[in-house]
Design an enzyme around this catalytic site. Structure first.
Site, PDB file in Angstrom:
ATOM      1  N   GLY A 220       3.698  16.275  29.368  1.00 44.76           N
ATOM      2  CA  GLY A 220       2.472  16.029  30.117  1.00 44.76           C
ATOM      3  C   GLY A 220       2.178  17.109  31.135  1.00 44.76           C
ATOM      4  O   GLY A 220       1.673  16.823  32.220  1.00 44.76           O
TER       5      GLY A 220
ATOM      6  N   ARG B 177      -1.659  19.376  32.989  1.00 48.00           N
ATOM      7  CA  ARG B 177      -2.440  19.220  34.212  1.00 48.00           C
ATOM      8  C   ARG B 177      -1.588  18.503  35.265  1.00 48.00           C
ATOM      9  O   ARG B 177      -0.475  18.076  35.001  1.00 48.00           O
ATOM     10  CB  ARG B 177      -3.711  18.395  33.957  1.00 48.00           C
TER      11      ARG B 177
ATOM     12  N   TYR C 147       1.954  -0.873  35.405  1.00 44.75           N
ATOM     13  CA  TYR C 147       2.383   0.499  35.661  1.00 44.75           C
ATOM     14  C   TYR C 147       3.628   0.526  36.541  1.00 44.75           C
ATOM     15  O   TYR C 147       4.610   1.204  36.233  1.00 44.75           O
ATOM     16  CB  TYR C 147       1.245   1.274  36.317  1.00 44.75           C
TER      17      TYR C 147
END
Length: 223
Positions: A14, A17, A156
């Protein structure tokens, strides 16, 4: 600072960015050759270019690690540019989720798959090579919210909360192999994406949108 990363190969998931891009740039500055990962081709060019402009070494790799097929694609992409990975930073994750009032089984499963299983897939693929070479470094990125969660996005925070446990278990499993396993739980990082998101939040509340004012709002929200 000499971190012993010269000539090491580091994969940061990932890293096209945000926090991942920052980690990739920092590792490259320390002498590592960085594999900059995106879920699909064409997303990592800017990060790779910035590393090259600073005199670092980086390669593009891709694969949607949210699926088994995508993880296999990433492995093939890595193997096309290097014969090994010495350092794995499991950075990829998404602050997805809903609220306690709207969460359902699908949202819980989706968040866990994105923030936990994706990292496990990549780790499982790369550990055998590290073990054979007798050296490796694995880092999982959790969040300060793993132990200090908010009342929103319960999926999350719960998923990220699993990563410290995974870290301890894997570290015990790999004891004596030359592979270390660690977990980092950062707080809010002012990446461009986060700055934009918090600025929109300040605007929606009718607050000032200069960064000094937005930062005060962010600190007030998380304290």
């Amino acid at each position: 600072m000499e971190l012993g990363l010269d000539r090491r190969i580091a994969l940061v998931t990932g890293s096209w960015r945000g926090t991942g891009a920052g980690i990739a740039r920092a590792l490259a500055a320390e002498g590592a050759t960085v594999l900059v990962h995106g879920l699909e081709p064409g997303t990592t060019d800017e990060t790779v270019a910035s590393i090259a402009a600073a005199g670092g070494l980086a390669h593009v790799v891709h694969g949607d690690i949210r699926t088994d097929e995508g993880a296999a694609e990433l492995v093939a992409s890595v193997q096309a540019v290097t014969d090994r990975v010495d350092v794995l930073v499991n950075n990829y994750g998404v602050a997805d989720g809903t609220t306690w009032d709207t969460a359902d089984g699908a949202s819980w499963h989706a968040s866990y798959d994105t923030n936990v299983v994706s990292a496990v897939r990549v780790t499982d693929a790369l550990v055998p090579g590290m073990r054979a070479r007798g050296w490796g470094r694995i880092v999982f990125l959790a969040t300060v919210g793993a132990t200090r969660p908010g009342d929103r996005l319960p999926e999350y925070y719960a998923a990220k909360g699993a990563l410290p446990t995974i870290t301890v278990s894997l570290a015990k499993h790999l004891a004596g192999t030359g592979i270390t396993v660690n977990c980092v739980s950062p707080g809010v990082i002012a990446t461009p994406e986060m700055v934009e998101s918090f600025t929109r939040r300040a605007e929606s509340r009718g607050l000032a949108t200069d960064w000094a004012s937005v930062e005060r709002m962010v600190l007030g929200d998380v304290m």
